[in-house]
Design a protein around this motif. Structure first.
Motif, PDB file in Angstrom:
ATOM      1  N   SER A  50      49.397  22.932 -59.925  1.00 30.68           N
ATOM      2  CA  SER A  50      48.900  24.131 -59.242  1.00 30.68           C
ATOM      3  C   SER A  50      49.735  25.390 -59.466  1.00 30.68           C
ATOM      4  O   SER A  50      49.165  26.487 -59.494  1.00 30.68           O
ATOM      5  CB  SER A  50      48.732  23.863 -57.750  1.00 30.68           C
ATOM      6  N   TRP A  52      50.851  26.508 -62.158  1.00 23.12           N
ATOM      7  CA  TRP A  52      50.356  27.108 -63.393  1.00 23.12           C
ATOM      8  C   TRP A  52      48.881  27.485 -63.280  1.00 23.12           C
ATOM      9  O   TRP A  52      48.438  28.411 -63.939  1.00 23.12           O
ATOM     10  CB  TRP A  52      50.593  26.152 -64.559  1.00 23.12           C
ATOM     11  N   VAL A  53      48.143  26.788 -62.438  1.00 20.38           N
ATOM     12  CA  VAL A  53      46.733  27.116 -62.239  1.00 20.38           C
ATOM     13  C   VAL A  53      46.599  28.402 -61.425  1.00 20.38           C
ATOM     14  O   VAL A  53      45.794  29.276 -61.742  1.00 20.38           O
ATOM     15  CB  VAL A  53      45.989  25.942 -61.541  1.00 20.38           C
ATOM     16  N   VAL A  54      47.414  28.522 -60.375  1.00 21.86           N
ATOM     17  CA  VAL A  54      47.345  29.681 -59.491  1.00 21.86           C
ATOM     18  C   VAL A  54      48.252  30.811 -59.991  1.00 21.86           C
ATOM     19  O   VAL A  54      48.221  31.910 -59.454  1.00 21.86           O
ATOM     20  CB  VAL A  54      47.699  29.256 -58.042  1.00 21.86           C
ATOM     21  N   HIS A  55      49.029  30.555 -61.014  1.00 27.21           N
ATOM     22  CA  HIS A  55      49.900  31.547 -61.682  1.00 27.21           C
ATOM     23  C   HIS A  55      51.025  32.049 -60.792  1.00 27.21           C
ATOM     24  O   HIS A  55      51.240  33.247 -60.661  1.00 27.21           O
ATOM     25  CB  HIS A  55      49.084  32.740 -62.198  1.00 27.21           C
ATOM     26  N   PHE A  56      51.771  31.129 -60.191  1.00 29.61           N
ATOM     27  CA  PHE A  56      52.963  31.547 -59.474  1.00 29.61           C
ATOM     28  C   PHE A  56      54.206  30.806 -59.944  1.00 29.61           C
ATOM     29  O   PHE A  56      55.241  30.837 -59.296  1.00 29.61           O
ATOM     30  CB  PHE A  56      52.798  31.425 -57.949  1.00 29.61           C
ATOM     31  N   SER A  57      54.131  30.177 -61.118  1.00 27.26           N
ATOM     32  CA  SER A  57      55.277  29.432 -61.609  1.00 27.26           C
ATOM     33  C   SER A  57      56.455  30.348 -61.946  1.00 27.26           C
ATOM     34  O   SER A  57      57.604  29.959 -61.775  1.00 27.26           O
ATOM     35  CB  SER A  57      54.896  28.604 -62.839  1.00 27.26           C
ATOM     36  N   THR A  59      56.870  33.591 -60.598  1.00 28.67           N
ATOM     37  CA  THR A  59      57.248  34.461 -59.482  1.00 28.67           C
ATOM     38  C   THR A  59      57.919  33.701 -58.339  1.00 28.67           C
ATOM     39  O   THR A  59      58.652  34.303 -57.559  1.00 28.67           O
ATOM     40  CB  THR A  59      56.009  35.190 -58.924  1.00 28.67           C
ATOM     41  N   MET A  64      57.365  26.351 -57.047  1.00 25.58           N
ATOM     42  CA  MET A  64      56.869  25.623 -58.210  1.00 25.58           C
ATOM     43  C   MET A  64      57.485  24.221 -58.263  1.00 25.58           C
ATOM     44  O   MET A  64      56.780  23.226 -58.432  1.00 25.58           O
ATOM     45  CB  MET A  64      57.194  26.367 -59.502  1.00 25.58           C
ATOM     46  N   ASN A 120      46.276  27.865 -51.667  1.00 27.10           N
ATOM     47  CA  ASN A 120      46.411  26.660 -52.480  1.00 27.10           C
ATOM     48  C   ASN A 120      47.132  25.561 -51.704  1.00 27.10           C
ATOM     49  O   ASN A 120      46.641  24.432 -51.604  1.00 27.10           O
ATOM     50  CB  ASN A 120      47.170  26.986 -53.768  1.00 27.10           C
TER      51      ASN A 120
END
Length: 147
Positions: A50, A52-57, A59, A64, A120
């Motif tokens: 998740s 990488w799916v939600v794009h917070f890896s 930030t 993460m 998420n």
């Protein structure tokens, strides 16, 4: 020479027929929530990827790592429910506790979590907690039936 004139499908005359029936009943009894192991595995795998799916890896690296470790843990619980259900049902309370941690982790682990991170974790955490409670309810019901 052995008598092979009996029908092959008839085992009523077998000396261990009662033991085989009991073993089969125990084996099938452990598979009462076959619908639960697959969704638990999928929820764990999704939670692991998740970030990488939600794009917070990038930030929020702490969240993460948290999601990756917990996702792998839940996926392993799902695999365990598949391979050794009787042993793994005792961990259903742990799955519920992990689900609660998933829900609160954006506020505890990440500083300044955005809406995507929160939604998420809350959704997947609630689903995981629900799966744990369902499994716990089935274990408690089995315990009442056995006594």
């Amino acid at each position: 020479m052995a008598d092979v004139s009996r029908a092959r499908g008839d085992i009523t005359g077998h000396p261990d027929v009662s033991e085989m029936r009991e073993r089969y009943a125990r084996m099938m009894d452990a598979r009462d929530v076959v619908f639960l192991d697959g969704p638990v595995l999928l929820a764990g795998l999704y939670f692991a990827i998740s970030p990488w799916v939600v794009h917070f890896s990038g930030t929020s690296p702490n969240l993460m790592v948290n999601n990756l470790v917990l996702g792998i843990t839940i996926a392993l619980l799902g695999l365990g429910l598949t391979t050794a259900p009787r042993r793994m049902y005792s961990l259903c309370w742990a799955m519920s506790a992990i689900g609660v941690w998933m829900i609160i982790s954006p506020w505890v682990v990440a500083r300044g979590a955005d809406a995507g991170m929160i939604v998420n974790n809350v959704v997947v955490g609630a689903i995981t907690c629900l799966f744990g409670l369902i499994a716990a309810g089935l274990v408690m019901r089995k315990g009442r039936e056995a006594s």
